[in-house]
Every structure is written in structure tokens, then in C-alpha cells.
Scaffold this motif. Structure first.
Motif, PDB file in Angstrom:
ATOM      1  N   ARG A  53      72.205  41.112  39.775  1.00 28.93           N
ATOM      2  CA  ARG A  53      71.325  41.467  38.670  1.00 28.93           C
ATOM      3  C   ARG A  53      69.851  41.321  39.031  1.00 28.93           C
ATOM      4  NH1 ARG A  53      72.778  40.704  32.816  1.00 28.93           N
ATOM      5  NH2 ARG A  53      74.670  41.875  32.808  1.00 28.93           N
ATOM      6  N   ARG A  54      69.530  40.892  40.231  1.00 33.67           N
ATOM      7  CA  ARG A  54      68.121  40.668  40.546  1.00 33.67           C
ATOM      8  C   ARG A  54      67.358  41.981  40.651  1.00 33.67           C
ATOM      9  NH1 ARG A  54      70.153  38.879  46.179  1.00 33.67           N
ATOM     10  NH2 ARG A  54      69.821  40.778  47.344  1.00 33.67           N
ATOM     11  N   SER A  55      66.069  41.878  40.474  1.00 32.05           N
ATOM     12  CA  SER A  55      65.209  43.055  40.514  1.00 32.05           C
ATOM     13  C   SER A  55      65.120  43.603  41.923  1.00 32.05           C
ATOM     14  CB  SER A  55      63.799  42.692  40.045  1.00 32.05           C
ATOM     15  OG  SER A  55      63.835  42.237  38.731  1.00 32.05           O
ATOM     16  N   PRO A  56      64.922  44.917  42.082  1.00 29.90           N
ATOM     17  CA  PRO A  56      64.758  45.490  43.416  1.00 29.90           C
ATOM     18  C   PRO A  56      63.559  44.852  44.111  1.00 29.90           C
ATOM     19  CG  PRO A  56      64.954  47.206  41.745  1.00 29.90           C
ATOM     20  CD  PRO A  56      64.845  45.897  41.027  1.00 29.90           C
ATOM     21  N   GLY A  57      63.714  44.540  45.389  1.00 30.64           N
ATOM     22  CA  GLY A  57      62.615  43.980  46.161  1.00 30.64           C
ATOM     23  C   GLY A  57      62.533  42.463  46.079  1.00 30.64           C
TER      24      GLY A  57
ATOM     25  N   LEU B 225      55.281  43.486  29.434  1.00 29.73           N
ATOM     26  CA  LEU B 225      56.352  42.680  30.010  1.00 29.73           C
ATOM     27  C   LEU B 225      56.805  43.183  31.375  1.00 29.73           C
ATOM     28  CD1 LEU B 225      58.348  40.337  29.639  1.00 29.73           C
ATOM     29  CD2 LEU B 225      59.870  41.939  28.481  1.00 29.73           C
ATOM     30  N   ILE B 226      56.740  44.492  31.605  1.00 32.01           N
ATOM     31  CA  ILE B 226      57.229  45.023  32.880  1.00 32.01           C
ATOM     32  C   ILE B 226      56.109  45.322  33.865  1.00 32.01           C
ATOM     33  CG2 ILE B 226      59.410  45.862  31.941  1.00 32.01           C
ATOM     34  CD1 ILE B 226      58.251  48.643  31.805  1.00 32.01           C
ATOM     35  N   ARG B 227      54.874  45.009  33.488  1.00 33.21           N
ATOM     36  CA  ARG B 227      53.762  45.144  34.433  1.00 33.21           C
ATOM     37  C   ARG B 227      53.856  44.056  35.477  1.00 33.21           C
ATOM     38  NH1 ARG B 227      49.138  44.698  30.821  1.00 33.21           N
ATOM     39  NH2 ARG B 227      49.858  46.183  29.301  1.00 33.21           N
ATOM     40  N   ARG B 228      53.609  44.403  36.710  1.00 38.03           N
ATOM     41  CA  ARG B 228      53.667  43.445  37.808  1.00 38.03           C
ATOM     42  C   ARG B 228      52.669  42.308  37.564  1.00 38.03           C
ATOM     43  NH1 ARG B 228      55.705  43.749  42.916  1.00 38.03           N
ATOM     44  NH2 ARG B 228      54.731  42.409  44.456  1.00 38.03           N
ATOM     45  N   GLY B 229      53.120  41.065  37.783  1.00 36.81           N
ATOM     46  CA  GLY B 229      52.254  39.908  37.669  1.00 36.81           C
ATOM     47  C   GLY B 229      52.270  39.230  36.316  1.00 36.81           C
ATOM     48  N   ASN B 230      52.881  39.834  35.311  1.00 35.21           N
ATOM     49  CA  ASN B 230      52.941  39.191  33.999  1.00 35.21           C
ATOM     50  C   ASN B 230      54.068  38.170  33.970  1.00 35.21           C
ATOM     51  OD1 ASN B 230      50.802  40.263  32.594  1.00 35.21           O
ATOM     52  ND2 ASN B 230      51.936  42.040  31.917  1.00 35.21           N
ATOM     53  N   ARG B 231      53.831  37.092  33.278  1.00 33.04           N
ATOM     54  CA  ARG B 231      54.853  36.074  33.086  1.00 33.04           C
ATOM     55  C   ARG B 231      55.542  36.317  31.749  1.00 33.04           C
ATOM     56  NH1 ARG B 231      54.004  31.366  36.274  1.00 33.04           N
ATOM     57  NH2 ARG B 231      52.156  31.577  37.541  1.00 33.04           N
ATOM     58  N   LEU B 232      56.763  35.820  31.643  1.00 35.27           N
ATOM     59  CA  LEU B 232      57.479  35.946  30.383  1.00 35.27           C
ATOM     60  C   LEU B 232      56.844  34.984  29.398  1.00 35.27           C
ATOM     61  CD1 LEU B 232      61.140  36.067  31.703  1.00 35.27           C
ATOM     62  CD2 LEU B 232      59.620  37.957  31.187  1.00 35.27           C
ATOM     63  N   SER B 233      56.254  35.499  28.376  1.00 34.21           N
ATOM     64  CA  SER B 233      55.526  34.714  27.398  1.00 34.21           C
ATOM     65  C   SER B 233      55.422  35.536  26.128  1.00 34.21           C
ATOM     66  CB  SER B 233      54.132  34.397  27.960  1.00 34.21           C
ATOM     67  OG  SER B 233      53.431  33.533  27.112  1.00 34.21           O
ATOM     68  N   VAL B 234      54.460  35.229  25.297  1.00 37.45           N
ATOM     69  CA  VAL B 234      54.204  36.032  24.110  1.00 37.45           C
ATOM     70  C   VAL B 234      53.310  37.181  24.524  1.00 37.45           C
ATOM     71  CG1 VAL B 234      53.199  36.052  21.805  1.00 37.45           C
ATOM     72  CG2 VAL B 234      54.422  34.026  22.613  1.00 37.45           C
TER      73      VAL B 234
ATOM     74  N   GLN C 134      75.915  49.369  25.446  1.00 41.61           N
ATOM     75  CA  GLN C 134      76.450  48.546  26.519  1.00 41.61           C
ATOM     76  C   GLN C 134      75.589  48.703  27.764  1.00 41.61           C
ATOM     77  OE1 GLN C 134      78.942  46.313  26.476  1.00 41.61           O
ATOM     78  NE2 GLN C 134      78.993  46.688  24.280  1.00 41.61           N
ATOM     79  N   PRO C 135      75.380  47.623  28.510  1.00 43.94           N
ATOM     80  CA  PRO C 135      74.617  47.760  29.752  1.00 43.94           C
ATOM     81  C   PRO C 135      75.378  48.621  30.744  1.00 43.94           C
ATOM     82  CG  PRO C 135      75.571  45.566  29.595  1.00 43.94           C
ATOM     83  CD  PRO C 135      75.868  46.272  28.297  1.00 43.94           C
ATOM     84  N   ARG C 136      74.633  49.263  31.629  1.00 39.20           N
ATOM     85  CA  ARG C 136      75.251  50.089  32.663  1.00 39.20           C
ATOM     86  C   ARG C 136      76.115  49.197  33.550  1.00 39.20           C
ATOM     87  NH1 ARG C 136      70.900  52.394  35.756  1.00 39.20           N
ATOM     88  NH2 ARG C 136      71.429  51.019  37.434  1.00 39.20           N
ATOM     89  N   ALA C 137      77.318  49.640  33.850  1.00 41.20           N
ATOM     90  CA  ALA C 137      78.234  48.854  34.678  1.00 41.20           C
ATOM     91  C   ALA C 137      77.683  48.701  36.080  1.00 41.20           C
ATOM     92  CB  ALA C 137      79.601  49.530  34.721  1.00 41.20           C
ATOM     93  N   ARG C 138      77.874  47.504  36.633  1.00 36.33           N
ATOM     94  CA  ARG C 138      77.440  47.256  38.007  1.00 36.33           C
ATOM     95  C   ARG C 138      78.601  47.496  38.959  1.00 36.33           C
ATOM     96  NH1 ARG C 138      75.831  41.491  38.246  1.00 36.33           N
ATOM     97  NH2 ARG C 138      77.174  41.282  36.472  1.00 36.33           N
ATOM     98  N   ARG C 139      78.248  47.897  40.166  1.00 37.15           N
ATOM     99  CA  ARG C 139      79.269  48.059  41.199  1.00 37.15           C
ATOM    100  C   ARG C 139      79.700  46.680  41.683  1.00 37.15           C
ATOM    101  NH1 ARG C 139      75.148  51.877  43.528  1.00 37.15           N
ATOM    102  NH2 ARG C 139      74.429  49.890  44.276  1.00 37.15           N
TER     103      ARG C 139
ATOM    104  N   SER D 107      68.153  42.630  29.923  1.00 39.05           N
ATOM    105  CA  SER D 107      67.525  41.965  31.065  1.00 39.05           C
ATOM    106  C   SER D 107      66.206  42.640  31.444  1.00 39.05           C
ATOM    107  CB  SER D 107      68.468  41.977  32.272  1.00 39.05           C
ATOM    108  OG  SER D 107      68.584  43.299  32.779  1.00 39.05           O
ATOM    109  N   LEU D 108      65.381  41.900  32.157  1.00 38.96           N
ATOM    110  CA  LEU D 108      64.128  42.459  32.648  1.00 38.96           C
ATOM    111  C   LEU D 108      64.407  43.645  33.568  1.00 38.96           C
ATOM    112  CD1 LEU D 108      61.066  42.283  32.758  1.00 38.96           C
ATOM    113  CD2 LEU D 108      61.298  40.607  34.605  1.00 38.96           C
ATOM    114  N   THR D 109      65.431  43.545  34.383  1.00 36.60           N
ATOM    115  CA  THR D 109      65.807  44.648  35.268  1.00 36.60           C
ATOM    116  C   THR D 109      66.154  45.894  34.453  1.00 36.60           C
ATOM    117  OG1 THR D 109      66.631  43.119  36.941  1.00 36.60           O
ATOM    118  CG2 THR D 109      67.445  45.382  37.055  1.00 36.60           C
ATOM    119  N   GLU D 110      66.894  45.701  33.372  1.00 39.96           N
ATOM    120  CA  GLU D 110      67.268  46.839  32.522  1.00 39.96           C
ATOM    121  C   GLU D 110      66.036  47.439  31.844  1.00 39.96           C
ATOM    122  OE1 GLU D 110      70.479  47.920  29.007  1.00 39.96           O
ATOM    123  OE2 GLU D 110      70.432  45.895  29.834  1.00 39.96           O
ATOM    124  N   LEU D 111      65.112  46.586  31.398  1.00 39.51           N
ATOM    125  CA  LEU D 111      63.879  47.098  30.808  1.00 39.51           C
ATOM    126  C   LEU D 111      63.100  47.927  31.815  1.00 39.51           C
ATOM    127  CD1 LEU D 111      62.653  44.020  28.763  1.00 39.51           C
ATOM    128  CD2 LEU D 111      63.547  46.171  27.858  1.00 39.51           C
TER     129      LEU D 111
END
Length: 107
Positions: free
Chosen positions: A94-98, A57-66, A84-89, A41-45
Motif C-alpha cells: 500500500r505504500r506510495s510510489p517512490g 493533502l496530496i501536495r508534496r511536502g505537506n504533513r497530515l494535519s488540518v 470499494q478500493p481497487r483490488a491489489r495484486r 488512503s493517501l495513495t488512493e487520494l
């Protein structure tokens, strides 16, 4: 390499501002290599930003594209796909912080 449809007036993708000596649009060839175990996920990245460096991809303002991905960044993403992804409480989303949940935001 330059997308030839940008120079073709009969094409839906024609761009009169693009010139053959200075093209505005590029083509990217993409080929299937293998099916991966899971998506990252983008959050995991974003949690691994320190490993990825200046990753578009993780720079603020970029859209998911090529987007450009270095060999090192690709290796980091592949590594995390194999784990394995880190377990969630319980109750953790899964949404990004903020990022507010639109369903709970009053207008």
C-alpha cells in the motif's frame, strides 16, 4: 477564528510574536457528523488527483494535519469512501510510489 491562548502569557501555548491585530494561530471547530464505511488512503487520494485539483493533502511536502478542503474535494473523497478500493495484486503493498520500504533499505 484566533486561538485566544496565544495571547495569554500564563498559557503553555502563549506566543509572544503573535498580536491580536495579526494572530498567528487559529482554532478550528470539528464536529462528528457520521461514521463512514471505510477510510481512503493517501495513495488512493493521489490516484484521484485529477478529480481533486489543487488539494493541499496530496501536495508534496505537506504533513497530515488540518488542511483546507473545498466542497468539491470533500464530495470526491466521500464518493470514494462509498466505493470499494481497487483490488491489489498479490504481493502489492500500500505504500506510495517512490517510497522505499525502510526494512529493505540498507544504511
Amino acid at each position: 477564528y484566533p486561538d485566544p491562548t496565544q495571547f495569554d502569557p500564563s498559557s503553555h501555548y502563549y506566543d509572544p510574536t503573535s498580536k491580536p491585530d495579526d494572530p498567528r494561530w487559529s482554532l478550528v471547530d470539528v464536529h462528528f457528523r457520521k461514521k463512514l464505511r471505510r477510510t481512503v488512503s493517501l495513495t488512493e487520494l493521489k490516484e484521484h488527483a485529477h478529480e481533486l485539483g489543487d488539494f493541499a493533502l496530496i501536495r508534496r511536502g505537506n504533513r497530515l494535519s488540518v488542511l483546507p478542503v473545498s466542497d468539491h474535494q470533500f464530495a470526491v473523497v466521500l464518493h470514494h469512501m462509498q466505493t470499494q478500493p481497487r483490488a491489489r495484486r498479490p504481493g502489492q503493498t500500500r505504500r506510495s510510489p517512490g517510497v522505499e520500504n525502510a526494512a529493505t533499505t540498507s544504511a
